[in-house]
Write a protein that holds these residues in place. Structure first.
Motif, short mmCIF file in Angstrom:
data_model
loop_
_atom_site.label_atom_id
_atom_site.label_comp_id
_atom_site.label_asym_id
_atom_site.label_seq_id
_atom_site.Cartn_x
_atom_site.Cartn_y
_atom_site.Cartn_z
N LEU A 1 39.63 47.57 35.46
CA LEU A 1 38.47 47.35 36.39
C LEU A 1 38.35 46.02 36.64
O LEU A 1 37.51 45.50 38.03
CB LEU A 1 37.85 48.62 36.03
CG LEU A 1 37.43 49.81 36.69
CD1 LEU A 1 35.92 50.16 36.00
CD2 LEU A 1 37.78 50.02 37.62
N ILE A 2 38.30 45.48 35.16
CA ILE A 2 38.12 43.99 35.35
C ILE A 2 39.28 42.97 36.53
O ILE A 2 39.27 42.35 36.68
CB ILE A 2 38.06 43.71 33.55
CG1 ILE A 2 36.53 44.09 32.25
CG2 ILE A 2 37.89 42.19 33.22
CD1 ILE A 2 36.36 44.44 31.61
N ALA A 3 40.34 43.65 36.16
CA ALA A 3 40.97 42.59 36.54
C ALA A 3 41.18 42.80 37.94
O ALA A 3 41.50 42.21 38.42
CB ALA A 3 42.60 43.44 36.42
N LEU A 4 40.65 43.80 38.83
CA LEU A 4 40.50 44.94 39.82
C LEU A 4 39.34 43.74 40.68
O LEU A 4 39.84 42.46 41.44
CB LEU A 4 40.16 45.32 40.28
CG LEU A 4 41.39 46.92 40.86
CD1 LEU A 4 40.35 47.82 40.61
CD2 LEU A 4 42.41 46.12 41.45
N ALA A 5 37.95 43.34 39.42
CA ALA A 5 37.03 42.34 39.66
C ALA A 5 37.78 40.67 39.73
O ALA A 5 37.25 39.92 40.62
CB ALA A 5 36.30 42.40 38.49
N ARG A 6 39.11 40.36 39.22
CA ARG A 6 39.10 39.11 39.04
C ARG A 6 40.42 39.25 40.27
O ARG A 6 40.81 37.77 39.52
CB ARG A 6 39.98 39.11 37.92
CG ARG A 6 38.51 38.62 37.09
CD ARG A 6 39.42 38.45 35.44
NE ARG A 6 38.80 38.23 34.67
CZ ARG A 6 38.54 38.08 33.09
NH1 ARG A 6 39.66 38.87 32.53
NH2 ARG A 6 37.84 38.04 32.07
N GLU A 7 40.30 40.45 41.22
CA GLU A 7 41.49 40.31 42.29
C GLU A 7 42.81 40.04 42.00
O GLU A 7 44.33 39.22 41.93
CB GLU A 7 41.01 39.06 42.91
CG GLU A 7 39.75 39.24 44.06
CD GLU A 7 39.47 38.67 44.96
OE1 GLU A 7 39.86 37.33 45.62
OE2 GLU A 7 38.94 38.98 46.08
N ASP A 8 43.09 40.19 40.24
CA ASP A 8 44.47 40.16 40.18
C ASP A 8 44.90 41.30 39.72
O ASP A 8 45.13 42.78 39.09
CB ASP A 8 44.64 40.29 38.80
CG ASP A 8 45.56 39.88 37.64
OD1 ASP A 8 47.00 39.88 38.37
OD2 ASP A 8 45.55 39.49 36.62
N VAL A 9 45.44 42.12 40.97
CA VAL A 9 46.03 43.41 41.27
C VAL A 9 47.45 43.64 39.82
O VAL A 9 47.04 45.35 40.16
CB VAL A 9 46.27 43.82 43.07
CG1 VAL A 9 46.67 45.27 43.13
CG2 VAL A 9 44.64 43.82 43.61
N ALA B 1 46.36 44.95 37.18
CA ALA B 1 45.02 46.21 37.47
C ALA B 1 45.95 47.42 37.36
O ALA B 1 45.68 48.21 36.00
CB ALA B 1 44.29 46.11 38.16
N ALA B 2 47.47 46.81 38.12
CA ALA B 2 48.22 48.17 38.06
C ALA B 2 48.80 48.57 37.17
O ALA B 2 48.93 50.26 36.80
CB ALA B 2 49.03 48.07 39.59
N GLY B 3 49.02 47.59 35.99
CA GLY B 3 49.76 47.87 34.78
C GLY B 3 48.76 48.90 33.70
O GLY B 3 48.98 49.99 32.87
N HIS B 4 47.88 48.16 34.04
CA HIS B 4 46.10 48.64 32.81
C HIS B 4 46.42 50.59 33.44
O HIS B 4 46.02 51.55 33.05
CB HIS B 4 45.29 48.28 33.12
CG HIS B 4 44.97 46.86 32.38
ND1 HIS B 4 45.27 47.13 31.27
CD2 HIS B 4 44.64 45.31 33.11
CE1 HIS B 4 45.36 45.55 30.59
NE2 HIS B 4 45.17 44.58 31.80
N PHE B 5 46.49 50.66 35.15
CA PHE B 5 46.12 52.13 35.32
C PHE B 5 47.32 52.99 35.05
O PHE B 5 47.43 54.07 34.81
CB PHE B 5 46.20 51.96 37.10
CG PHE B 5 44.55 51.53 37.49
CD1 PHE B 5 43.17 51.33 36.46
CD2 PHE B 5 44.37 50.89 38.29
CE1 PHE B 5 42.06 51.49 36.38
CE2 PHE B 5 43.11 49.96 38.82
CZ PHE B 5 42.28 50.62 37.73
N THR B 6 48.69 52.39 35.79
CA THR B 6 49.75 52.72 34.42
C THR B 6 49.21 53.38 33.20
O THR B 6 50.12 54.60 32.77
CB THR B 6 51.26 52.20 35.01
OG1 THR B 6 51.17 51.46 36.08
CG2 THR B 6 52.18 52.61 34.67
#
Length: 716
Positions: free
Chosen positions: A500-508, A511-516
């Motif tokens: 979520l924090i990566a998304l808020a920083r627009e680092d998609v 973010a995908a790596g964390h959600f994996t």
């Protein structure tokens, strides 16, 4: 007679171990009569529940996967093979001479004893290749030797008292001490998926168990994957029952699970496919100190694993994970099949030896994820059974995240439109994948895991603070709060908040790596797959997005964000019919009905600039769009916007500039500012077709020459 006093129970009678057989829990402590055991139990339950990280938690039913599966037998199972006769165990070999009666046929120096020979004391011949005439405890006439191993021999015997066949399981000395101490508990076990333990015989000693005529658990020809996983859920129920009574089985493996045919209830057309956990020769108390000494190496954690030093229920759960891996091996080849990838991720977590802390800590935790995998499997054809239920680990998701697809094109798009010489318009994208910050705000808040005691109050409060900061778009504070939570890097909560924090920083990509990582830990949950679908769509990876969206939406259309995402991806990939069909399914969900009906109109007429290959709407598409708009209940502004979109699609086919101009002019009535109104009127004028001048007729009517004609009389 004590009865359960829990409000969600049917007042079942409390058994000898202090549990209610209906809800499988201890009764709540009564006012003024709280026992020390009850206090300890409640304290353990409280610590296991953890704390809320933003949403109150309600304990779900982790076994719901069984309700999704037809457990009836579609064909008669093979007849169970007759037990293979074997030699009598050495501890039962004695001279047949009643005067002598000395032990014979015993091993020495690590070598097994002779099964046939002569008594060294009196010379009487013996032959123990078959258990002829062997009677144990003066009651059990042994018929066959079922097997022999590290725990002792197992016999099929006839019980003279009950006039039925039973199994006598001999126990080795180490296990015998535990079994003697726990024998009352063992005999009191009552569970549909645990072999009935009928008694305990000190001679030997032996456990006396019911005989279940079946075969060891394995996959049969024609077995569906969900059928095998249903057996896994039943075994988890059995282990949960066993662990709640302070016991460990310690030898969960396919050979210790009997698959058998059970006649259905009265009126049932088909018999049922059932399993039972057998062979309690290695059972031990959870309170017993010291490592496990009797187990099957192939189905147990490595010898240097923490479970060998201080065994917990995780030892049995590891064995079940290895059992399911073995039984489902043939189904795991095609990971693209529905639910198979999720199953493999589930078994990877259950048997993780690199980070043992990632493994499941309770049968209920394992069961929740396994039921979720079953739900994904049965949602696909040919079963096609969709189930909407609250997530065990994530709060509700209220935002549809339709990316503009569920509303009419914004008026500002028309205001900013430019016109080419052939009257083609250049407009912003009609809709798009939600932005990263919108994703971060809409994805749900995690719940505390009621089976994971590792999240304390301090960590829970820090996570709640991190989520609040994200909603306020204070990314720095959110990251600081996550650090204060002190979660290990491998924990799924740490990965989720990091995403979520990566998304808020627009680092998609990050973010995908964390959600994996979250998906690897929670393969039965749908929210991580939805998050991965959003990330893939944002990165224009439409195939991956379609895979994740499709799994989520096929499993439960109630997660509308997956349906809208799937429709967007279908249209961008040139699959207009599939996009419209997805939106039509969404209309069945009350929360998204209006947005879905708007989406149908737009999907029928829109040609996205990035669509490959381009697929302009057909005549039938336009007809369907017009019919859908006629039955749509929206305000005047939205109706005018949708009308303009339809007119533009019609223009692309018929090049009727006048009708398009009239539709754009109609938008002016809804302009919020005078500048927007002027821009729309100007656009409408530029879209009007050029006038065909008829000079002779004009001069006869007006008496003016071509040069004298005034432009303001032509309607511009």
């Amino acid at each position: 007679m004590l009865r359960c006093n829990r409000p969600d129970c049917g007042l079942g009678e409390i058994d000898k171990q202090g549990f209610c057989p209906k809800c499988d829990k201890r009764p709540l402590p009564r006012e003024g009569a709280v026992s020390p055991a009850g206090v300890a139990q409640e304290q353990r339950a409280g610590s296991a529940r953890g704390v809320s990280v933003g949403v109150a938690q309600v304990r779900p039913d982790p076994w719901y996967g069984l309700d999704l599966i037809d457990s009836g037998l579609t064909a008669d199972p093979p007849d169970p093979p007759l037990p293979v006769a074997g030699p009598v165990a050495e501890e039962h070999r004695f001279c047949a001479n009643p005067v002598c009666g000395q032990p014979v046929g015993r091993g020495h120096g690590g070598e097994p004893g002779r099964t046939a020979g002569y008594c060294a004391n009196c010379g009487t011949r013996f032959d123990f290749a078959q258990p002829h005439g062997l009677t144990i405890a003066g009651r059990y006439d042994v018929e066959r030797v079922l097997g022999s191993g590290a725990y002792g021999a197992a016999y099929l015997a006839h019980d003279r008292n009950l006039e039925t066949q039973v199994v006598l399981k001999a126990l080795n000395r180490s296990v015998a001490r535990t079994a003697e101490h726990e024998r009352d508990v063992l005999v009191g076990l009552r569970h549909d998926s645990i072999v009935r333990i009928l008694g305990y015989e000190p001679q030997g000693p032996h456990l006396v168990l019911e005989y279940v005529p079946g075969v060891a658990l394995s996959a049969r020809d024609g077995d569906r994957l969900e059928t095998l996983l249903a057996h896994g859920v039943r075994l988890l129920q059995a282990l949960d029952y066993l662990h709640a009574r302070g016991l460990l089985h310690c030898d969960v493996k396919p050979l210790n699970v009997i698959r058998f045919r059970e006649e259905g209830s009265a009126g049932s057309a088909r018999p049922l496919d059932r399993v039972r956990l057998i062979d309690f020769g290695a059972v031990r108390s959870q309170e017993e100190a010291g490592p496990i000494v009797a187990y099957t190496k192939a189905y147990a954690p490595p010898e240097d694993d923490p479970e060998h030093v201080k065994p917990t229920p995780g030892f049995d759960l590891y064995g079940l994970g290895m059992t399911l891996r073995e039984v489902c091996r043939s189904h795991g080849i095609d990971r693209a099949a529905p639910g198979v990838d999720s199953l493999m991720l589930l078994l990877d977590r259950a048997t993780d030896i690199v980070v043992p802390e990632r493994r499941f800590v309770s049968a209920r935790q394992f069961g929740e994820q396994l039921s979720g995998v079953v739900r994904q499997i049965v949602a696909a054809p040919p079963v096609g059974r969709q189930v909407a239920r609250p997530s065990a680990l994530f709060g509700s998701m209220t935002e549809p995240l339709h990316g503009g697809l569920g509303t009419a094109r914004p008026l500002d798009h028309w205001v900013r439109a430019t016109v080419a010489g052939d009257a083609l318009l250049t407009l912003p994208a009609p809709f798009s994948c939600p932005g990263p910050r919108d994703m971060a705000g809409a994805l749900p808040t995690p719940l505390s895991d009621p089976d994971d005691p590792r999240i304390g109050d301090a960590a829970g409060n820090a996570l709640a603070e991190s989520r609040l900061a994200l909603r306020r778009r204070d990314v720095t504070r959110a990251a600081q709060a996550l650090t204060r939570a002190g979660l290990p890097d491998w924990h799924w909560l740490h990965a989720w908040y990091s995403g979520l924090i990566a998304l808020a920083r627009e680092d998609v990509p990050r973010a995908a790596g964390h959600f994996t990582e979250v998906r690897r830990a929670l393969p039965g949950e749908l929210i991580p797959q939805l998050a991965l679908g959003l990330c893939a769509e944002f990165r224009d990876d439409h195939e991956v997005a379609r895979s994740h969206y499709g799994t989520v939406f096929d499993t439960t259309p109630a997660l509308g964000a997956a349906g809208f995402g799937l429709a967007r991806v279908h249209l961008l990939s040139g699959r207009r019919a599939e996009a419209v069909a997805t939106a039509e399914r969404l209309t069945q969900e009350f929360r998204y009905e209006r947005e879905a009906r708007v989406a149908i109109v737009r999907l029928l007429v829109t040609v996205p600039a990035r669509q490959t290959p381009p697929a302009p709407p057909t005549h039938d598409d336009l007809t369907d769009a017009r019919a859908a708009l006629d039955g749509l209940q929206v305000d005047d502004a939205a109706a005018a916007g949708l009308e303009a979109e339809i007119r533009y699609a019609e223009f692309l086919r018929a090049h009727d500039r006048l009708r398009l101009s009239e539709a754009v002019r109609g938008l002016g009535a809804h302009a919020p500012t005078e500048r927007a109104y002027v821009a729309l009127v100007d656009l409408a004028n530029r879209l009007r077709p050029a006038l065909e001048w008829r000079w002779p007729a004009l001069r006869r009517r007006t008496g003016r020459s071509r040069v004298e004609a005034r432009p303001d009389t032509l309607g511009f």
